[in-house]
Design a protein around this motif. Structure first.
Motif, PDB file in Angstrom:
ATOM      1  N   GLY A   1      48.972  34.156  40.322  1.00 48.93           N
ATOM      2  CA  GLY A   1      48.044  33.853  41.182  1.00 48.93           C
ATOM      3  C   GLY A   1      46.613  33.482  40.468  1.00 48.93           C
ATOM      4  N   ASP A   2      45.484  33.363  41.296  1.00 49.69           N
ATOM      5  CA  ASP A   2      44.124  32.920  40.654  1.00 49.69           C
ATOM      6  C   ASP A   2      43.717  34.462  40.251  1.00 49.69           C
ATOM      7  OD1 ASP A   2      41.709  32.088  39.930  1.00 49.69           O
ATOM      8  OD2 ASP A   2      41.297  31.697  41.948  1.00 49.69           O
ATOM      9  N   MET A   3      43.305  34.609  39.055  1.00 48.40           N
ATOM     10  CA  MET A   3      43.018  35.754  38.339  1.00 48.40           C
ATOM     11  C   MET A   3      41.484  35.860  38.334  1.00 48.40           C
ATOM     12  SD  MET A   3      45.225  37.993  38.623  1.00 48.40           S
ATOM     13  CE  MET A   3      44.592  39.495  37.889  1.00 48.40           C
ATOM     14  N   ARG A   4      40.780  34.698  38.400  1.00 51.10           N
ATOM     15  CA  ARG A   4      39.452  34.456  37.948  1.00 51.10           C
ATOM     16  C   ARG A   4      38.559  35.595  38.612  1.00 51.10           C
ATOM     17  NH1 ARG A   4      38.639  28.625  39.421  1.00 51.10           N
ATOM     18  NH2 ARG A   4      40.296  29.252  40.625  1.00 51.10           N
ATOM     19  N   GLY A   5      37.682  36.594  37.875  1.00 51.22           N
ATOM     20  CA  GLY A   5      36.916  37.350  38.573  1.00 51.22           C
ATOM     21  C   GLY A   5      37.463  38.641  39.170  1.00 51.22           C
ATOM     22  N   LYS A   6      38.701  38.611  38.809  1.00 51.74           N
ATOM     23  CA  LYS A   6      39.629  39.937  39.462  1.00 51.74           C
ATOM     24  C   LYS A   6      39.471  40.873  38.472  1.00 51.74           C
ATOM     25  CE  LYS A   6      41.159  37.102  42.830  1.00 51.74           C
ATOM     26  NZ  LYS A   6      41.248  37.251  44.089  1.00 51.74           N
TER      27      LYS A   6
ATOM     28  N   ALA B   1      47.345  46.401  24.910  1.00 50.57           N
ATOM     29  CA  ALA B   1      46.377  45.694  24.024  1.00 50.57           C
ATOM     30  C   ALA B   1      47.009  44.137  24.502  1.00 50.57           C
ATOM     31  CB  ALA B   1      46.643  45.517  22.487  1.00 50.57           C
ATOM     32  N   ASP B   2      48.303  43.891  24.816  1.00 45.65           N
ATOM     33  CA  ASP B   2      48.744  42.655  25.585  1.00 45.65           C
ATOM     34  C   ASP B   2      48.209  42.569  26.972  1.00 45.65           C
ATOM     35  OD1 ASP B   2      49.985  41.933  23.453  1.00 45.65           O
ATOM     36  OD2 ASP B   2      51.955  42.842  23.900  1.00 45.65           O
ATOM     37  N   PHE B   3      48.344  43.423  27.743  1.00 47.42           N
ATOM     38  CA  PHE B   3      47.920  43.518  29.198  1.00 47.42           C
ATOM     39  C   PHE B   3      46.333  43.149  29.158  1.00 47.42           C
ATOM     40  CE2 PHE B   3      51.109  47.081  30.133  1.00 47.42           C
ATOM     41  CZ  PHE B   3      51.990  46.342  29.975  1.00 47.42           C
ATOM     42  N   HIS B   4      45.645  43.609  28.104  1.00 51.01           N
ATOM     43  CA  HIS B   4      44.088  43.384  28.198  1.00 51.01           C
ATOM     44  C   HIS B   4      43.941  41.854  27.984  1.00 51.01           C
ATOM     45  CE1 HIS B   4      41.602  47.042  28.428  1.00 51.01           C
ATOM     46  NE2 HIS B   4      42.782  47.683  27.626  1.00 51.01           N
TER      47      HIS B   4
ATOM     48  N   TRP C   1      46.299  39.335  28.054  1.00 53.80           N
ATOM     49  CA  TRP C   1      46.937  38.421  29.251  1.00 53.80           C
ATOM     50  C   TRP C   1      46.171  38.269  30.466  1.00 53.80           C
ATOM     51  CZ3 TRP C   1      52.308  41.454  29.448  1.00 53.80           C
ATOM     52  CH2 TRP C   1      53.152  40.905  28.402  1.00 53.80           C
ATOM     53  N   VAL C   2      45.641  39.376  31.238  1.00 53.22           N
ATOM     54  CA  VAL C   2      44.535  39.528  32.013  1.00 53.22           C
ATOM     55  C   VAL C   2      43.213  38.481  31.763  1.00 53.22           C
ATOM     56  CG1 VAL C   2      43.111  40.654  34.094  1.00 53.22           C
ATOM     57  CG2 VAL C   2      45.490  41.402  33.122  1.00 53.22           C
ATOM     58  N   SER C   3      42.657  38.933  30.731  1.00 56.18           N
ATOM     59  CA  SER C   3      41.445  38.080  30.138  1.00 56.18           C
ATOM     60  C   SER C   3      41.743  36.630  30.034  1.00 56.18           C
ATOM     61  CB  SER C   3      41.067  38.775  28.904  1.00 56.18           C
ATOM     62  OG  SER C   3      39.889  38.147  28.296  1.00 56.18           O
ATOM     63  N   SER C   4      42.888  36.317  29.739  1.00 56.19           N
ATOM     64  CA  SER C   4      43.235  34.753  29.226  1.00 56.19           C
ATOM     65  C   SER C   4      43.238  33.916  30.667  1.00 56.19           C
ATOM     66  CB  SER C   4      44.481  34.702  28.450  1.00 56.19           C
ATOM     67  OG  SER C   4      45.595  34.913  29.421  1.00 56.19           O
ATOM     68  N   ARG C   5      43.407  34.738  31.658  1.00 55.94           N
ATOM     69  CA  ARG C   5      43.544  34.070  32.952  1.00 55.94           C
ATOM     70  C   ARG C   5      42.274  34.271  33.927  1.00 55.94           C
ATOM     71  NH1 ARG C   5      46.542  30.776  34.929  1.00 55.94           N
ATOM     72  NH2 ARG C   5      46.941  32.004  36.901  1.00 55.94           N
ATOM     73  N   GLY C   6      41.178  34.866  33.194  1.00 62.95           N
ATOM     74  CA  GLY C   6      39.922  34.903  33.613  1.00 62.95           C
ATOM     75  C   GLY C   6      39.509  36.272  34.334  1.00 62.95           C
TER      76      GLY C   6
ATOM     77  N   ALA D   1      39.502  56.157  30.910  1.00 57.20           N
ATOM     78  CA  ALA D   1      39.427  54.652  31.025  1.00 57.20           C
ATOM     79  C   ALA D   1      39.072  53.783  29.690  1.00 57.20           C
ATOM     80  CB  ALA D   1      38.296  54.234  32.093  1.00 57.20           C
ATOM     81  N   SER D   2      39.552  52.732  29.526  1.00 57.67           N
ATOM     82  CA  SER D   2      39.270  51.766  28.361  1.00 57.67           C
ATOM     83  C   SER D   2      39.369  50.692  28.663  1.00 57.67           C
ATOM     84  CB  SER D   2      40.175  52.157  27.217  1.00 57.67           C
ATOM     85  OG  SER D   2      40.270  53.412  26.554  1.00 57.67           O
ATOM     86  N   GLY D   3      38.352  49.755  28.357  1.00 59.08           N
ATOM     87  CA  GLY D   3      38.185  48.193  28.518  1.00 59.08           C
ATOM     88  C   GLY D   3      36.855  47.873  28.436  1.00 59.08           C
ATOM     89  N   GLU D   4      36.515  46.585  28.888  1.00 57.87           N
ATOM     90  CA  GLU D   4      34.852  46.246  28.858  1.00 57.87           C
ATOM     91  C   GLU D   4      34.193  47.016  29.642  1.00 57.87           C
ATOM     92  OE1 GLU D   4      35.232  42.184  30.220  1.00 57.87           O
ATOM     93  OE2 GLU D   4      36.574  41.388  28.814  1.00 57.87           O
ATOM     94  N   LYS D   5      32.874  47.431  29.127  1.00 55.65           N
ATOM     95  CA  LYS D   5      32.097  48.209  30.102  1.00 55.65           C
ATOM     96  C   LYS D   5      31.836  47.621  31.397  1.00 55.65           C
ATOM     97  CE  LYS D   5      28.770  51.525  29.930  1.00 55.65           C
ATOM     98  NZ  LYS D   5      29.052  52.773  29.707  1.00 55.65           N
ATOM     99  N   GLU D   6      31.655  46.219  31.281  1.00 57.90           N
ATOM    100  CA  GLU D   6      31.433  45.829  32.927  1.00 57.90           C
ATOM    101  C   GLU D   6      32.676  45.986  33.677  1.00 57.90           C
ATOM    102  OE1 GLU D   6      31.348  41.237  34.965  1.00 57.90           O
ATOM    103  OE2 GLU D   6      30.744  41.528  32.861  1.00 57.90           O
ATOM    104  N   ALA D   7      33.683  46.234  33.268  1.00 61.14           N
ATOM    105  CA  ALA D   7      34.925  46.209  33.898  1.00 61.14           C
ATOM    106  C   ALA D   7      35.106  47.732  34.468  1.00 61.14           C
ATOM    107  CB  ALA D   7      36.156  45.860  33.124  1.00 61.14           C
TER     108      ALA D   7
END
Length: 175
Positions: free
Chosen positions: A84-89, A103-106, A108-113, A137-143
């Protein structure tokens, strides 16, 4: 804003119910369709035909699945989220994954926006229904900041650990 919830086993069902009871407009999907249909009827919530269809309807998507293989299938399988369209999700993954897989999940989702936040939980069904889980929680601070209003409905303690895979490592240490 509509949020999606994928994974309606005992814990996922309690978490989805908690979110819905606190005003989150949810759409559901489960690998066993009858679980989504049952909870949808019970709470008056719509059920998506696939993870990709759920992504089209949602800005924020919760995952609460059995393991990393299940997350991989929901992300990459036929009709998966990444179809699906993952931009901004924002994907908030509360699954207890393997730290190598997240690490892969981060990526994959990032590569789709989109953004991926690993957010494994400590606690069970009763604390989930009461909003008393602990979230790592781990990931980008904005997320993380985008996820926080939702996480606060589920948890009494939330720890932001920043570095991808660190939350998952800490969850595995706790287990």
């Amino acid at each position: 804003m509509k949020a999606g919830f994928i994974g309606l086993g005992h814990l996922g069902r309690a978490m989805a119910g908690r979110l819905a009871s606190h005003g989150v407009d949810l759409i559901l999907w489960n690998r066993s369709p009858e679980k989504a249909a049952d909870l949808g009827r019970e709470l008056g919530l719509p059920v998506a035909e696939s993870p990709a269809a759920l992504a089209e309807e949602s800005e924020v998507i919760f995952l609460n699945l059995f393991d990393s293989a299940a997350v991989r299938a929901v992300l990459q399988g036929k009709g998966g989220l990444l179809a699906g369209d993952m931009r901004g999700k924002l994907v908030i993954d509360t699954t207890t994954n393997h730290f190598k897989d997240v690490a892969d999940f981060h990526k994959w989702v990032s590569s789709r926006g989109g953004s991926y936040l690993e957010a494994p939980v400590l606690g069970s069904v009763v604390p989930a229904s009461q909003g008393k889980l602990t979230v790592l929680a781990s990931g980008e601070k904005e997320a993380y900041q985008r996820a926080l209003p939702y996480l606060e409905k589920l948890a009494s303690r939330i720890f932001y650990l920043g570095e991808p895979a660190l939350a998952t490592r800490m969850k595995l240490v706790n287990n």
